[in-house]
Write a protein that holds these residues in place. Sequence first.
Motif, short mmCIF file in Angstrom:
data_model
loop_
_atom_site.label_atom_id
_atom_site.label_comp_id
_atom_site.label_asym_id
_atom_site.label_seq_id
_atom_site.Cartn_x
_atom_site.Cartn_y
_atom_site.Cartn_z
N CYS A 1 4.72 -2.11 3.50
CA CYS A 1 5.13 -3.29 4.33
C CYS A 1 6.82 -3.57 4.23
O CYS A 1 7.13 -3.03 2.89
CB CYS A 1 4.47 -4.67 3.47
SG CYS A 1 4.86 -6.31 4.45
N CYS B 1 -1.58 -12.62 3.29
CA CYS B 1 -2.59 -11.71 3.23
C CYS B 1 -3.94 -12.26 3.85
O CYS B 1 -4.04 -13.49 3.58
CB CYS B 1 -2.56 -11.29 1.86
SG CYS B 1 -1.36 -10.25 0.81
N SER C 1 1.35 5.13 10.24
CA SER C 1 0.35 3.98 10.27
C SER C 1 0.27 3.06 9.15
O SER C 1 -0.24 2.09 9.41
CB SER C 1 -0.95 4.66 10.73
OG SER C 1 -1.49 5.44 9.69
N SER C 2 0.85 3.41 8.22
CA SER C 2 0.83 2.51 6.98
C SER C 2 1.98 1.41 7.04
O SER C 2 2.19 0.45 6.42
CB SER C 2 0.84 3.43 5.75
OG SER C 2 2.33 4.07 5.59
N ASP D 1 -3.67 2.34 6.08
CA ASP D 1 -2.96 1.44 7.18
C ASP D 1 -2.54 0.01 6.42
O ASP D 1 -3.34 -0.65 5.77
CB ASP D 1 -4.24 0.96 8.13
CG ASP D 1 -4.47 2.15 9.11
OD1 ASP D 1 -3.64 3.06 8.93
OD2 ASP D 1 -5.22 2.21 9.89
N GLY D 2 -1.19 -0.24 6.69
CA GLY D 2 -0.42 -1.38 6.10
C GLY D 2 -0.07 -1.28 4.87
O GLY D 2 0.55 -2.29 4.37
N LYS E 1 4.15 -9.41 9.98
CA LYS E 1 2.60 -9.42 10.56
C LYS E 1 1.65 -9.48 9.22
O LYS E 1 2.20 -8.83 8.18
CB LYS E 1 2.36 -8.32 11.35
CG LYS E 1 3.09 -8.04 12.55
CD LYS E 1 2.60 -6.81 13.21
CE LYS E 1 3.30 -6.92 14.52
NZ LYS E 1 3.01 -5.64 15.42
N LEU F 1 3.99 -1.42 8.09
CA LEU F 1 3.70 -2.86 8.30
C LEU F 1 4.98 -3.77 8.28
O LEU F 1 5.65 -3.94 7.48
CB LEU F 1 2.77 -3.62 7.42
CG LEU F 1 2.39 -5.14 7.55
CD1 LEU F 1 1.50 -5.35 8.78
CD2 LEU F 1 1.48 -5.50 6.37
N LYS F 2 5.38 -4.37 9.59
CA LYS F 2 6.63 -5.00 9.85
C LYS F 2 6.64 -6.22 10.60
O LYS F 2 5.47 -6.59 11.00
CB LYS F 2 7.60 -3.86 10.39
CG LYS F 2 7.29 -3.38 11.80
CD LYS F 2 8.44 -2.59 12.05
CE LYS F 2 7.97 -1.92 13.51
NZ LYS F 2 8.85 -1.01 14.20
N PHE G 1 -1.03 -8.81 6.41
CA PHE G 1 -1.67 -7.58 5.74
C PHE G 1 -2.95 -7.69 5.32
O PHE G 1 -3.33 -8.92 4.63
CB PHE G 1 -0.89 -7.35 4.31
CG PHE G 1 -1.76 -6.46 3.53
CD1 PHE G 1 -1.78 -4.97 3.72
CD2 PHE G 1 -2.39 -6.69 2.42
CE1 PHE G 1 -2.29 -4.11 3.09
CE2 PHE G 1 -2.92 -5.52 1.49
CZ PHE G 1 -2.83 -4.26 2.10
#
Length: 198
Positions: free
Chosen positions: A108, A197, A28-29, A104-105, A35, A31-32, A37
């Motif tokens: 990246c 961000c 769940s971390s 989460d996130g 998208k 981030l692609k 952050f």
Amino acid sequence: MNYLQHTEELDGKAYKPEEPVIFLKADSSLLKDHKPFFIPDFMGRIDYEAELVIRICRLGKGIPERFAHRYYDAVTVGIDFTARDMQKKARELGQPWDICKGFDGAACIGDWVEKEKFLSIDGIHFHLDINGKTVQEGCTSDMLYKVDEIVAYLSKFYTLKTGDIIYTGTPVGVGPVHIDDHLEGYLEDRKVLEFNCK
């Protein structure tokens, strides 16, 4: 802890760890797809750490270093976001880094580039720009533990699976991110990462 100047940046002295420093991130971390952050404001200071990332392309366990290059097929630039205040406390107490590195996130990832596009995995330059200014620059030739060493080391403990991704460490220059920062990551002169961000 895979670049000499970064060890000095964090600990006030330059050194090579006895073994690669390893930690895991939750799925769940990830981030692609460029998208945004979302900075978790309840976790204190959040630092960017730009890294070369490799993609595992076949199942492997106990991989000899001389064959490690067969087990990854592409590279990119990723950001290992770190809740620095929480990490500092965890390090002082000898506690794991899961939360400060795996929220989460926090992982990246940029667009993949086939490794054959580069002359050598051990000579790839990469850099991170924030708001148009270069804040980090690195080259895989400066790694304390080379990519193939990392793959071989990890495969002693974990079965590597197709689609797994490995962040290989950050060079000197880490720092905090802020709302409205615009981040861009480059492999050589190819932009592979871009996001905002919030």
